[in-house]
Design an enzyme around this catalytic site. Structure first.
Site, PDB file in Angstrom:
ATOM      1  N   CYS A 131       0.855  -1.189   0.000  1.00  0.00           N
ATOM      2  CA  CYS A 131       0.000   0.000   0.000  1.00  0.00           C
ATOM      3  C   CYS A 131       0.889   1.236   0.000  1.00  0.00           C
ATOM      4  O   CYS A 131       1.521   1.552   1.013  1.00  0.00           O
ATOM      5  CB  CYS A 131      -0.927   0.003   1.211  1.00  0.00           C
ATOM      6  SG  CYS A 131      -1.946   1.494   1.325  1.00  0.00           S
ATOM      7  N   CYS A 134      -0.062   3.864   2.709  1.00  0.00           N
ATOM      8  CA  CYS A 134       0.267   3.445   4.076  1.00  0.00           C
ATOM      9  C   CYS A 134       1.775   3.427   4.312  1.00  0.00           C
ATOM     10  O   CYS A 134       2.244   3.875   5.365  1.00  0.00           O
ATOM     11  CB  CYS A 134      -0.342   2.074   4.379  1.00  0.00           C
ATOM     12  SG  CYS A 134      -2.158   2.069   4.377  1.00  0.00           S
TER      13      CYS A 134
END
EC number: 1.11.1.28
Length: 173
Positions: A131, A134
């Site tokens: 991700c 993230c």
């Protein structure tokens, strides 16, 4: 760290480089104390490796609180590492303004450990979860918390090696 031997013994010769990297990334990382073990646990959870998760949890190398926090961070990243790429891939301006409305109460307590460790565990799981949002968020926060680029590199190296070891062990099962 006896659990490293067990992981290495599960890795066949075709993945010798992975086997060698298990030792070098975890046993000789720049991370403080047993942080490398917690990072490895979060990465193993994200990589869905019950074998490695169990070896680390049962090793006695990290406290029950650290185990709980690493598992909590990785579980939350299992959700966030899907949600945030979805928002990014949808590329809808209205969606980007909407709150996720997903429970993340464990962030309020950092999963029971200090913020730096919880964020390290979340970073490791997010690296495995791929991700971008993230990874960038946790990386930047950890730099603000005082971690060096070398230490953050080591979080990434541990996540990469544990992910590869998980794949090899799963393929051999």
């Amino acid at each position: 760290m006896e659990f490293l031997t067990s992981i290495k013994n599960s890795i066949p010769d075709y993945a010798k480089d992975i086997r060698l990297n298990v030792d070098s990334t975890i046993a000789r990382s720049s991370l403080e104390g047993n942080d490398a073990v917690g990072v490895a646990l979060a990465a193993a959870f994200a990589a869905k490796s019950k074998v490695i998760v169990d070896l680390i949890k049962n090793s006695g190398n990290i406290s029950p609180e650290e185990i709980q926090a690493a598992m909590t961070a990785a579980a939350l990243m299992g959700m966030n590492n899907v949600w945030y790429p979805f928002v990014e891939m949808a590329d809808d301006e209205d969606l980007k303004t909407q709150g996720a409305q997903l429970r993340m109460n464990a962030y309020a307590t950092n999963g029971g450990v200090d913020k730096r460790r919880f964020e390290m565990y979340a970073l490791a799981a997010s690296i495995v979860g791929k991700c971008h949002f993230c990874v960038k968020s946790h990386f930047d926060l950890l730099k603000k918390e005082g971690m060096s680029t070398v230490q953050l590199r080591d979080v990434g190296r541990i996540a990469a090696v544990i992910n590869a070891a998980s794949q090899v062990i799963a393929a051999e099962a």
